[in-house]
Design a protein around this motif. Structure first.
Motif, PDB file in Angstrom:
ATOM      1  N   ARG A  41       0.201  10.684  -5.046  1.00 30.72           N
ATOM      2  CA  ARG A  41       1.607  10.805  -5.090  1.00 30.72           C
ATOM      3  C   ARG A  41       2.213   9.825  -4.097  1.00 30.72           C
ATOM      4  O   ARG A  41       3.521   9.385  -4.188  1.00 30.72           O
ATOM      5  N   VAL A  42       1.847   9.921  -2.715  1.00 35.39           N
ATOM      6  CA  VAL A  42       2.342   8.964  -1.444  1.00 35.39           C
ATOM      7  C   VAL A  42       2.543   7.587  -2.188  1.00 35.39           C
ATOM      8  O   VAL A  42       3.353   6.968  -2.149  1.00 35.39           O
ATOM      9  N   GLY A  47       5.600   3.148  -3.636  1.00 35.32           N
ATOM     10  CA  GLY A  47       5.469   1.735  -4.265  1.00 35.32           C
ATOM     11  C   GLY A  47       4.415   0.965  -3.835  1.00 35.32           C
ATOM     12  O   GLY A  47       4.593  -0.124  -3.793  1.00 35.32           O
ATOM     13  N   GLY A  48       3.363   1.598  -3.362  1.00 35.54           N
ATOM     14  CA  GLY A  48       2.093   0.924  -2.897  1.00 35.54           C
ATOM     15  C   GLY A  48       1.889   1.117  -1.524  1.00 35.54           C
ATOM     16  O   GLY A  48       2.664   1.628  -0.555  1.00 35.54           O
ATOM     17  N   LEU A  49       0.741   0.741  -1.027  1.00 37.48           N
ATOM     18  CA  LEU A  49       0.289   0.667   0.282  1.00 37.48           C
ATOM     19  C   LEU A  49       0.959   0.010   1.279  1.00 37.48           C
ATOM     20  O   LEU A  49       1.224   0.788   2.580  1.00 37.48           O
ATOM     21  N   HIS A  50       1.638  -1.069   1.125  1.00 37.99           N
ATOM     22  CA  HIS A  50       2.507  -1.859   1.949  1.00 37.99           C
ATOM     23  C   HIS A  50       3.944  -1.229   2.161  1.00 37.99           C
ATOM     24  O   HIS A  50       4.515  -1.895   3.026  1.00 37.99           O
ATOM     25  N   HIS A  51       4.183  -0.102   1.703  1.00 38.80           N
ATOM     26  CA  HIS A  51       5.572   0.381   2.015  1.00 38.80           C
ATOM     27  C   HIS A  51       5.593   1.901   2.281  1.00 38.80           C
ATOM     28  O   HIS A  51       6.313   2.499   1.999  1.00 38.80           O
ATOM     29  N   LEU A  52       4.570   2.213   3.021  1.00 34.53           N
ATOM     30  CA  LEU A  52       4.255   3.381   3.500  1.00 34.53           C
ATOM     31  C   LEU A  52       5.119   3.817   4.740  1.00 34.53           C
ATOM     32  O   LEU A  52       5.499   5.126   4.872  1.00 34.53           O
ATOM     33  N   SER A  53       5.619   2.789   5.215  1.00 35.55           N
ATOM     34  CA  SER A  53       6.574   3.159   6.466  1.00 35.55           C
ATOM     35  C   SER A  53       7.632   4.038   6.409  1.00 35.55           C
ATOM     36  O   SER A  53       8.136   4.658   7.144  1.00 35.55           O
ATOM     37  N   GLY A  54       7.979   3.924   5.102  1.00 31.78           N
ATOM     38  CA  GLY A  54       9.367   4.662   4.961  1.00 31.78           C
ATOM     39  C   GLY A  54       9.220   6.009   4.138  1.00 31.78           C
ATOM     40  O   GLY A  54      10.247   6.712   3.723  1.00 31.78           O
ATOM     41  N   VAL A  55       7.950   6.417   4.090  1.00 32.89           N
ATOM     42  CA  VAL A  55       7.759   7.797   3.345  1.00 32.89           C
ATOM     43  C   VAL A  55       7.845   8.786   4.349  1.00 32.89           C
ATOM     44  O   VAL A  55       7.570   8.940   5.327  1.00 32.89           O
ATOM     45  N   CYS A  56       8.606   9.803   3.857  1.00 31.43           N
ATOM     46  CA  CYS A  56       8.564  11.281   4.715  1.00 31.43           C
ATOM     47  C   CYS A  56       9.464  12.327   3.816  1.00 31.43           C
ATOM     48  O   CYS A  56       8.936  13.450   4.225  1.00 31.43           O
ATOM     49  N   ASP A  57       9.641  12.071   2.591  1.00 32.33           N
ATOM     50  CA  ASP A  57      10.471  13.236   1.665  1.00 32.33           C
ATOM     51  C   ASP A  57       9.745  13.456   0.619  1.00 32.33           C
ATOM     52  O   ASP A  57       9.977  13.797  -0.473  1.00 32.33           O
ATOM     53  N   ARG A  70       2.257   6.150   9.147  1.00 32.88           N
ATOM     54  CA  ARG A  70       3.005   4.909   9.857  1.00 32.88           C
ATOM     55  C   ARG A  70       2.232   4.334  10.879  1.00 32.88           C
ATOM     56  O   ARG A  70       2.310   3.230  11.052  1.00 32.88           O
ATOM     57  N   ALA A  71       1.244   5.192  11.614  1.00 38.69           N
ATOM     58  CA  ALA A  71       0.595   4.747  12.760  1.00 38.69           C
ATOM     59  C   ALA A  71      -0.593   3.844  12.306  1.00 38.69           C
ATOM     60  O   ALA A  71      -1.078   2.943  12.824  1.00 38.69           O
TER      61      ALA A  71
END
Length: 72
Positions: A41-42, A47-57, A70-71
């Motif tokens: 789901r994440v 939108g992929g592995l390179h866009h994980l920094s904005g996930v929180c909701d 994020r780390a």
């Protein structure tokens, strides 16, 4: 039953794991199926592995797990 991601990592190496399996290991959820499903789901919602920094909701993604992503 398929080997768990932890077992596959130790026996086959990280290059043989899927992105979803690796992500589930980083997030460290308690149950294999839940960890893999949450990782799927994440990845989809981010939108992929390179866009994980904005996930929180994302449902099921705690602040602790979001911080781990994020780390990583």
């Amino acid at each position: 039953m398929d080997a768990q991601p932890e077992e596959r990592l130790l026996t086959c190496g990280e290059s043989r794991l899927t992105t979803t399996e690796l992500l589930s290991l980083v997030m460290g959820n308690g149950r294999r199926d839940n960890a893999l499903e949450l990782a799927r789901r994440v990845l989809v919602q981010a939108g992929g592995l390179h866009h994980l920094s904005g996930v929180c909701d994302i449902q099921g993604l705690t602040q602790e797990k979001a911080a781990r992503l994020r780390a990583a």
